[in-house]
Design an enzyme around this catalytic site. Sequence first.
Site, PDB file in Angstrom:
ATOM      1  N   LYS A 274       0.821  -1.209   0.000  1.00 44.46           N
ATOM      2  CA  LYS A 274       0.000   0.000   0.000  1.00 44.46           C
ATOM      3  C   LYS A 274       0.864   1.272   0.000  1.00 44.46           C
ATOM      4  O   LYS A 274       2.072   1.209   0.262  1.00 44.46           O
ATOM      5  CB  LYS A 274      -0.951  -0.044   1.204  1.00 44.46           C
ATOM      6  CG  LYS A 274      -1.977  -1.186   1.137  1.00 44.46           C
ATOM      7  CD  LYS A 274      -2.979  -1.103   2.284  1.00 44.46           C
ATOM      8  CE  LYS A 274      -4.009  -2.220   2.209  1.00 44.46           C
ATOM      9  NZ  LYS A 274      -5.036  -2.104   3.288  1.00 44.46           N
TER      10      LYS A 274
ATOM     11  N   ASN B 130      -2.036   0.339   6.698  1.00 41.58           N
ATOM     12  CA  ASN B 130      -1.579  -0.948   7.235  1.00 41.58           C
ATOM     13  C   ASN B 130      -0.700  -1.757   6.276  1.00 41.58           C
ATOM     14  O   ASN B 130      -0.665  -2.980   6.326  1.00 41.58           O
ATOM     15  CB  ASN B 130      -2.755  -1.756   7.794  1.00 41.58           C
ATOM     16  CG  ASN B 130      -3.775  -2.126   6.746  1.00 41.58           C
ATOM     17  OD1 ASN B 130      -3.624  -1.789   5.578  1.00 41.58           O
ATOM     18  ND2 ASN B 130      -4.810  -2.834   7.151  1.00 41.58           N
TER      19      ASN B 130
ATOM     20  N   HIS C 120      -2.129  -5.367   1.463  1.00 41.77           N
ATOM     21  CA  HIS C 120      -3.405  -6.060   1.256  1.00 41.77           C
ATOM     22  C   HIS C 120      -3.084  -7.477   0.815  1.00 41.77           C
ATOM     23  O   HIS C 120      -2.107  -7.694   0.096  1.00 41.77           O
ATOM     24  CB  HIS C 120      -4.232  -5.385   0.142  1.00 41.77           C
ATOM     25  CG  HIS C 120      -5.305  -6.277  -0.410  1.00 41.77           C
ATOM     26  ND1 HIS C 120      -6.532  -6.401   0.186  1.00 41.77           N
ATOM     27  CD2 HIS C 120      -5.303  -7.143  -1.456  1.00 41.77           C
ATOM     28  CE1 HIS C 120      -7.249  -7.302  -0.493  1.00 41.77           C
ATOM     29  NE2 HIS C 120      -6.521  -7.759  -1.491  1.00 41.77           N
TER      30      HIS C 120
HETATM   31  P1  ATP Z   1      -7.031  -5.908   3.176  1.00 38.24           P
HETATM   32  O1  ATP Z   1      -8.362  -6.215   2.520  1.00 38.24           O
HETATM   33  O2  ATP Z   1      -6.545  -4.502   2.882  1.00 38.24           O
HETATM   34  O3  ATP Z   1      -6.028  -6.962   2.943  1.00 38.24           O
HETATM   35  P2  ATP Z   1      -7.996  -6.984   5.625  1.00 38.24           P
HETATM   36  O4  ATP Z   1      -8.526  -8.078   4.770  1.00 38.24           O
HETATM   37  O5  ATP Z   1      -7.076  -7.344   6.737  1.00 38.24           O
HETATM   38  O6  ATP Z   1      -7.231  -5.904   4.756  1.00 38.24           O
HETATM   39  P3  ATP Z   1     -10.624  -5.824   5.570  1.00 38.24           P
HETATM   40  O7  ATP Z   1     -11.638  -6.117   6.614  1.00 38.24           O
HETATM   41  O8  ATP Z   1     -10.766  -6.453   4.226  1.00 38.24           O
HETATM   42  O9  ATP Z   1      -9.181  -6.120   6.205  1.00 38.24           O
HETATM   43  O10 ATP Z   1     -10.579  -4.238   5.398  1.00 38.24           O
HETATM   44  C1  ATP Z   1      -9.990  -3.642   4.253  1.00 38.24           C
HETATM   45  C2  ATP Z   1      -9.182  -2.438   4.667  1.00 38.24           C
HETATM   46  O11 ATP Z   1     -10.059  -1.464   5.204  1.00 38.24           O
HETATM   47  C3  ATP Z   1      -8.170  -2.723   5.793  1.00 38.24           C
HETATM   48  O12 ATP Z   1      -6.929  -3.126   5.321  1.00 38.24           O
HETATM   49  C4  ATP Z   1      -8.081  -1.386   6.487  1.00 38.24           C
HETATM   50  O13 ATP Z   1      -7.100  -0.541   5.867  1.00 38.24           O
HETATM   51  C5  ATP Z   1      -9.448  -0.796   6.287  1.00 38.24           C
HETATM   52  N1  ATP Z   1     -10.239  -1.016   7.496  1.00 38.24           N
HETATM   53  C6  ATP Z   1     -10.800  -2.151   7.920  1.00 38.24           C
HETATM   54  N2  ATP Z   1     -11.457  -1.988   9.075  1.00 38.24           N
HETATM   55  C7  ATP Z   1     -11.317  -0.676   9.393  1.00 38.24           C
HETATM   56  C8  ATP Z   1     -11.749   0.148  10.454  1.00 38.24           C
HETATM   57  N3  ATP Z   1     -12.490  -0.355  11.448  1.00 38.24           N
HETATM   58  N4  ATP Z   1     -11.392   1.447  10.444  1.00 38.24           N
HETATM   59  C9  ATP Z   1     -10.642   1.959   9.434  1.00 38.24           C
HETATM   60  N5  ATP Z   1     -10.190   1.235   8.389  1.00 38.24           N
HETATM   61  C10 ATP Z   1     -10.514  -0.049   8.367  1.00 38.24           C
HETATM   62 MG    MG Z   2      -9.703  -7.735   3.037  1.00 39.67          MG
END
Ligand code: ATP
Ligand code: MG
Length: 137
Positions: free
Chosen positions: A9, A112, A115
Amino acid sequence: MEKTLSIIKPDAVKKNVIGKIIDRFESNGLRVAAIKKIQLSRADAEAFYAVHKERPFFGELVEFMISGPVVVSVLEGENAVAKNRELMGATDPKEAAPGTIRADFAESIDANAVHGSDSLENAEKEIAFFFAQREIL
Ligand code: ATP
Ligand code: MG
């Protein structure tokens, strides 16, 4: 053998740790089958994260993902989907296990670092979103 999609990212690209993150993959049984650095458009980010469009953080997520270039790759290996998720660590870096990519390189739940596809089915869709068949080798 499985394939999964990884995105380094904008926060991690800005920190100049592309190589350090790719090394985590290569040192743990994953192979880079395709890779490119790109600037996502707003439409790209909205389409890629469409599953989250009703979530309260969707707007910020899209803004963050277009805030600078990203590095998109296809990783191949045994159990690649789960292996990549394990190497990434929990979504919130504060909860990520020591030694994971997010524990070591991420600042916050928004910024974070990486992805990773969360299922084989989504991996196939996400790979097709970014790469043509002839780019995956
Ligand atoms: P990614 O899809 O980016 O790999 P993930 O699968 O661990 O991450 P998801 O639940 O798919 O998490 O959420 C997608 C992205 O949205 C996260 O990587 C994060 O940057 C953001 N995100 C998720 N939950 C929150 C939250 N509660 N507050 C702010 N941002 C969030
Ligand atoms: Mg995800």
